[in-house]
Design an enzyme around this catalytic site. Structure first.
Site, PDB file in Angstrom:
ATOM      1  N   HIS A   1       0.846  -1.207   0.000  1.00  0.00           N
ATOM      2  CA  HIS A   1       0.000   0.000   0.000  1.00  0.00           C
ATOM      3  C   HIS A   1       0.883   1.260   0.000  1.00  0.00           C
ATOM      4  O   HIS A   1       0.599   2.221  -0.724  1.00  0.00           O
ATOM      5  CB  HIS A   1      -0.875   0.052   1.256  1.00  0.00           C
TER       6      HIS A   1
ATOM      7  N   LYS B   1     -15.869  -7.944   4.793  1.00  0.00           N
ATOM      8  CA  LYS B   1     -14.583  -8.647   4.811  1.00  0.00           C
ATOM      9  C   LYS B   1     -14.183  -9.089   6.220  1.00  0.00           C
ATOM     10  O   LYS B   1     -13.140  -9.700   6.399  1.00  0.00           O
ATOM     11  CB  LYS B   1     -13.483  -7.717   4.269  1.00  0.00           C
TER      12      LYS B   1
ATOM     13  N   ARG C   1      -1.753  -5.879  -8.529  1.00  0.00           N
ATOM     14  CA  ARG C   1      -0.769  -6.946  -8.412  1.00  0.00           C
ATOM     15  C   ARG C   1      -1.020  -7.870  -9.588  1.00  0.00           C
ATOM     16  O   ARG C   1      -2.033  -7.735 -10.253  1.00  0.00           O
ATOM     17  CB  ARG C   1      -0.969  -7.714  -7.102  1.00  0.00           C
TER      18      ARG C   1
ATOM     19  N   SER D   1      -2.467  -7.982   2.559  1.00  0.00           N
ATOM     20  CA  SER D   1      -2.833  -7.882   3.980  1.00  0.00           C
ATOM     21  C   SER D   1      -3.240  -9.255   4.503  1.00  0.00           C
ATOM     22  O   SER D   1      -2.926  -9.627   5.632  1.00  0.00           O
ATOM     23  CB  SER D   1      -3.996  -6.914   4.167  1.00  0.00           C
TER      24      SER D   1
HETATM   25  P1  ADP Z   1      -9.670  -3.693  -1.038  1.00  0.00           P
HETATM   26  O1  ADP Z   1     -10.552  -4.310   0.012  1.00  0.00           O
HETATM   27  O2  ADP Z   1     -10.271  -2.478  -1.688  1.00  0.00           O
HETATM   28  O3  ADP Z   1      -9.076  -4.662  -2.031  1.00  0.00           O
HETATM   29  P2  ADP Z   1      -6.996  -3.461   0.047  1.00  0.00           P
HETATM   30  O4  ADP Z   1      -6.599  -2.692   1.261  1.00  0.00           O
HETATM   31  O5  ADP Z   1      -6.769  -4.942   0.072  1.00  0.00           O
HETATM   32  O6  ADP Z   1      -8.490  -3.089  -0.158  1.00  0.00           O
HETATM   33  O7  ADP Z   1      -6.266  -2.865  -1.231  1.00  0.00           O
HETATM   34  C1  ADP Z   1      -6.413  -1.522  -1.643  1.00  0.00           C
HETATM   35  C2  ADP Z   1      -5.792  -1.351  -3.005  1.00  0.00           C
HETATM   36  O8  ADP Z   1      -4.387  -1.550  -2.916  1.00  0.00           O
HETATM   37  C3  ADP Z   1      -6.277  -2.351  -4.060  1.00  0.00           C
HETATM   38  O9  ADP Z   1      -6.331  -1.692  -5.304  1.00  0.00           O
HETATM   39  C4  ADP Z   1      -5.210  -3.410  -4.064  1.00  0.00           C
HETATM   40  O10 ADP Z   1      -5.144  -4.093  -5.316  1.00  0.00           O
HETATM   41  C5  ADP Z   1      -3.971  -2.537  -3.827  1.00  0.00           C
HETATM   42  N1  ADP Z   1      -2.855  -3.285  -3.260  1.00  0.00           N
HETATM   43  C6  ADP Z   1      -2.798  -3.917  -2.075  1.00  0.00           C
HETATM   44  N2  ADP Z   1      -1.587  -4.494  -1.892  1.00  0.00           N
HETATM   45  C7  ADP Z   1      -0.861  -4.224  -3.006  1.00  0.00           C
HETATM   46  C8  ADP Z   1       0.471  -4.547  -3.454  1.00  0.00           C
HETATM   47  N3  ADP Z   1       1.279  -5.315  -2.740  1.00  0.00           N
HETATM   48  N4  ADP Z   1       0.880  -4.077  -4.657  1.00  0.00           N
HETATM   49  C9  ADP Z   1       0.044  -3.334  -5.412  1.00  0.00           C
HETATM   50  N5  ADP Z   1      -1.212  -2.993  -5.071  1.00  0.00           N
HETATM   51  C10 ADP Z   1      -1.662  -3.425  -3.877  1.00  0.00           C
END
Ligand code: ADP
Length: 172
Positions: free
Chosen positions: A21, A45, A99, A137
């Protein structure tokens, strides 16, 4: 022509915030003047951390990025429709991280539907560096729960919060 401030929203669950993030936030800082990190309630979630905790932690770990990049970074909770929230804060861009292939289908649908809901807001995808691409996460929580070392996946404050969470869970 007067240059207007470009505001971007980076929405997510941030449960908890990882180096993946943070990488996206640092890249996002290069394309907007003000970045609003929008922490979603995401009750569906079943988040590990409460909304307040996720906002607090995200705020604490993003303050360094704000200083390094010189842009304004605000962290705000939200529970409304994303495009509505983006409109309320005056954002013209939604930033999402991508990703490998696994994210594509979901992100493609989300961006398409958000565009239909409000074509004036553009979704922009950013890729984290190779080092951070695979971090999620979900796996970070699993590794921490099983006693693994997460220090290369998350900032120190997140690591400490994860340790406290594992302790709380084991005691209850
Ligand atoms: P959500 O519930 O909206 O998926 P997340 O907190 O899991 O929330 O992710 C928020 C955004 O950050 C999403 O677009 C996700 O694809 C991106 N993201 C999370 N981890 C990574 C990473 N390691 N590399 C690139 N993008 C990431």
């Amino acid at each position: 022509m007067p240059r207007t401030e470009k505001i971007g929203v980076y929405p997510g669950t941030f449960d908890p915030i990882t180096n993946g993030h943070l990488d996206i936030i640092a890249r996002g800082a290069r394309v907007v003047d003000r970045l609003i990190v929008a922490v979603a309630v995401s009750t569906g979630k079943g988040p590990m951390l409460s909304l307040d905790d996720r906002v607090g932690l995200t705020r604490a770990v993003t303050s360094d990025v704000a200083q390094e990049t010189g842009i304004v970074i605000e962290v705000r909770p939200f529970s409304s429709l994303l495009v509505q929230f983006a409109r309320e804060v005056g954002a013209s861009v939604i930033l999402r991280g991508l990703r490998a292939i696994s994210d594509f289908d979901f992100e493609f649908q989300l961006a398409g539907m958000n565009y239909r809901l409000d074509p004036s807001i553009e979704t922009v995808f950013l890729m984290a560096s190779e080092r951070h691409q695979f971090i999620s996460s979900r796996f970070v929580k699993e590794i921490a729960w099983l006693g693994g070392d997460v220090s290369s996946f998350v900032p120190p404050l997140t690591e400490r919060r994860l340790e406290a969470w594992v302790k709380e869970q084991r005691q209850s």
